[in-house]
Every structure is written in structure tokens, then in C-alpha cells.
Design a protein around this motif. Structure first.
Motif: not given
Length: 425
Positions: A265-268, A369-373
Motif C-alpha cells: 500500500a505504501s507504494y500505491t 479517502i484511503e481504503h484498502r491501501g
């Protein structure tokens, strides 16, 4: 509860001073033993493992007493009775290797591996293997595949003996290998009964009663086959199988999946935020403390690329985002100077914030919003952060979503070409 305060004392078994002056000038350490009122275990919360030179000196134990040698032979037979004809036996904290050598002599077809931070292990001309390192359950169980793990007079030296047994049990369960454990510790039942204080010195951090040994094995999911006292009640020993309940395996699987998911997720998120930054749009992050600050720091939303941070709480205005340093402004700044894109950094409050935006006339082309990365469109993508009202007098609840989830992490980053009418709801 307070149990025994011995003030400060030098190391009792691993100092080995060579002169009188060295002996009397040894450093002293705090001995303040307490006792658990639930299981009866006695331990020293002041203990510091790094102060004990296990790698420099072996933990010498006198094994030549006639009655003690009878006890050792009994231990050897218990272990041999619990393993197959060609066993792999691993001993944690093997000392000079005397037990493994005896097992190898009795059953030479097996493999016997001793772990000890001190390298002075007598291998008996190669009858046993010696490793001058700490035992790591997941690595060494997978490598050696032992049928028996032995831990004799080791657990009392550890800061957290339960953790070691839990790691062994969990690793054995994940590898789905039946693994037995033989454990022996000094038993302080008689010491407590007779108020004998000489048992309590610095190197022995943990002091087991027969009850606390049983409780520790039960805590780590072990199936106890035998638990007895030996040598006149001065030691307690047990043979146990080390399975782990299925729910612990499942929680472990979930933990590893979460760790892998968050890494991807950090990369996405970095790619999405970089695209947003380069788009030239005016971006506002809604929320500047607590979980919002955590997300801002995790995603490296620095002050240069994302200078505008607003919050619903007027009292937070004028303070700064911990870690990244944006000055937090009150949400009304977005009325006169609207943002093109709003990132709500606290998903759990997203429904309230969107309602607040509508009530105050705050609009934006996109609300994310952030959701599932990944960053998603609050209004058009599927997520669990919408609320629906129940009849008067009853609480709100989350709206159920049965639509497909967003694309998995590792797919194409979110595109700026998303609908622009999202703010209308």
C-alpha cells in the motif's frame, strides 16, 4: 506482590573473578523479586539480560553428584522414550553439551544440535553439533525439523520465558510438525515453604513453582504429557507437545497478510499522492492530529507538497501537524478559498465530515479517502464509511456494501481522470 528485596548483589554464577580485589569490586545489580498472585511465579523486574555475560562465560553446573547423576540418567531416559529411533534433538542453552553427548552415546543414529551463546561446547569428537548462537524458533525448526526440543535450566535466565515457548509452539504449528518439548527448571516450592532466600540471585530472573510451570505451558497451548518434581523437589520437569490452537494460526496468518498489504500500500499511495501533487490542483487534507497525523506521516504528505491542512475543531487551529509541520487551519478557510481536492485523513469520521461540508457549503471536485491501501472517491467507490439514519431515537449505523471491492493493491494507481461532479453527492 513484593516478595524478596535483596538490595544489590554481584553476579553469583557468571562473574568468575580471578583475584580478591576483582571479587570485591564486581558491579552490583538490583535484586527486587515480586510474586504473581495468580500463578505464583517469582521474578525480578529489575533484571537486565545484557548485564549477564553468557557469551563470555559458560553457565557452569556441577553434574558429578551421585544423586544428581541418577536424576540426569532419568532425564536422558525420559527424552529417549519420547523420540523415534533416529531422532533430531535440539537443546537450547546446552552448556558444555553433557546431556546431548549422553543421548548421542545411547542412540548414535540420531542428530543432536546444541545452541548456546558460549562456544565452549564439547562436541564429543563430532557426536553432537554445537552452534554458538541463540535459538530462533521459526528459522531453526524449519531447518532442523526436530522431534524434541530440550530446555533444561534455561528458562529461569530469560526476561520472558513464556515468549520463547510461544514462539516454539507457533512455529511448530505453522510448519505442521509434531514437536515435543522437554523443559526442566529449578523449583522454588520448597524454598518458599522454608523461607530459603539463597535461591534468589541475579542470573536467575525467573523462579518457577510447579504451578507456574504448568500455567506457562498451558498458556502457550502445550499439551502436557508429564509434569513432575525431581531431585527431592528441587527441580520441576515436563514433557509436552507443542500444538497451537487454530485461531492463533489464523490470527498469525492475518498479521502477516496485513504486514504485506501495508508494505504494498505504501507504494500505491506514494504514486497516487505524487500524481496529485504534480497535477497543480489545490489540495486540502482534512484532519491534522491523531489518526489523521498518523496517515499524514505514514504517507509522507510533507509541507512542501501538501501545505494546506484543515480541521473541524476550532481549538486545533494555529497548532501544527506533528512530524510534518503544516499549520492547521479551521475548516472555514475552504469556504472563501475552496480546494479542488479534499483528502479526508480520518476515514472513520468521513461521513460526519462530508455532512459538515454540505452544511457549511464547502465544495470540491473530488473527496478522497484511503481504503484498502489506495485513495478512492468517497462518493462513487465502494467502502464501509457511509452511514444511513435510523428512525428517531436510534443510533446511526454503517451502510452495508455488497458491491465489488476496489482493484487490489499492485494494480494501476488511481487516475486523476475521475468524475468531477462528486461533491454533489
Amino acid at each position: 506482590m513484593p516478595f524478596f528485596d535483596a538490595g544489590t548483589q554481584p553476579l553469583a554464577t557468571l562473574a568468575f573473578p580471578e583475584t580478591r580485589d576483582e571479587a570485591v569490586s564486581l558491579p552490583r545489580f538490583r535484586l527486587r523479586f515480586v510474586r504473581c498472585v495468580d500463578c505464583g511465579h517469582v521474578y525480578n523486574p529489575e533484571f537486565d539480560y545484557d548485564q549477564v555475560p553468557y557469551a563470555k562465560h559458560p553457565n557452569k553446573m556441577f553434574n558429578l553428584g551421585t544423586i544428581w547423576r541418577d536424576h540426569l540418567r532419568q532425564v536422558e531416559q525420559l527424552i529417549l522414550d519420547a523420540v523415534p529411533p533416529r531422532p533430531c534433538v535440539v537443546e537450547i542453552g546446552c552448556g558444555d553439551g553433557h546431556l546431548l553427548r549422553a543421548l548421542a552415546e545411547a542412540r548414535p543414529a540420531g542428530r543432536y544440535v546444541g545452541f548456546d551463546p558460549n562456544s565452549k561446547v564439547d562436541t564429543g569428537d563430532g557426536a553432537i553439533e554445537a552452534r554458538a548462537e541463540l535459538f530462533l524458533a521459526r528459522r531453526h525448526l524449519e531447518e532442523l525439523k526436530p522431534q524434541m526440543i530440550v530446555a533444561r535450566h534455561v528458562l529461569e535466565h530469560l526476561v520472558d520465558p513464556l515468549a520463547l515457548l510461544e514462539e516454539i509452539a507457533f512455529a511448530a504449528s505453522c510448519l505442521r510438525r509434531p514437536t515435543r518439548l522437554f523443559v526442566e527448571v529449578p523449583c522454588v516450592d520448597l524454598a518458599i515453604e522454608s523461607c530459603r532466600t539463597a535461591d534468589f540471585f541475579y542470573e536467575h530472573n525467573s523462579h518457577f513453582t510447579s504451578h507456574s510451570l504448568r500455567r506457562m505451558l498451558e498458556r502457550c497451548g502445550a499439551s502436557i504429557e508429564l509434569l513432575e518434581k525431581g531431585y527431592g523437589g528441587e527441580v520441576a520437569y515436563a514433557v509436552a507437545e507443542m500444538p497451537v490452537p487454530a485461531h492463533q494460526r489464523e490470527i498469525g496468518r492475518q498479521a502477516l497478510a496485513f504486514a504485506e498489504h501495508s508494505k504494498e500500500a505504501s507504494y500505491t499511495l506514494a504514486a497516487q499522492l505524487d500524481a496529485i501533487s504534480r497535477s497543480g490542483r489545490r489540495v486540502a487534507i482534512w484532519g491534522g492530529t491523531g489518526k489523521a497525523a498518523a496517515l499524514i506521516n505514514q504517507c509522507n504528505m510533507d509541507v512542501e507538497r501538501f501545505p494546506l491542512v484543515v480541521d473541524s475543531d476550532r481549538q486545533k487551529a494555529g497548532t501544527f501537524v506533528p512530524g510534518t509541520g503544516q499549520r492547521i487551519q479551521f475548516r472555514d478557510v475552504l469556504i472563501e478559498q475552496p480546494a479542488d481536492l479534499i483528502i479526508i485523513a480520518t476515514q472513520w469520521r468521513a461521513a460526519d465530515i462530508v455532512l459538515e461540508m454540505q452544511q457549511m457549503g464547502i465544495g470540491a471536485e473530488l473527496v478522497l479517502i484511503e481504503h484498502r491501501g489506495r485513495l478512492i472517491d468517497y462518493f462513487h467507490d465502494e467502502h464501509p464509511y457511509r452511514y444511513i439514519a435510523r428512525p428517531a431515537g436510534r443510533a446511526w449505523h454503517r451502510a452495508e456494501s455488497h458491491a465489488p471491492l476496489p482493484p487490489p493493491i499492485g494494480g494501476q494507481p488511481w487516475s486523476l481522470g475521475m468524475p468531477t461532479e462528486a461533491a454533489g453527492g
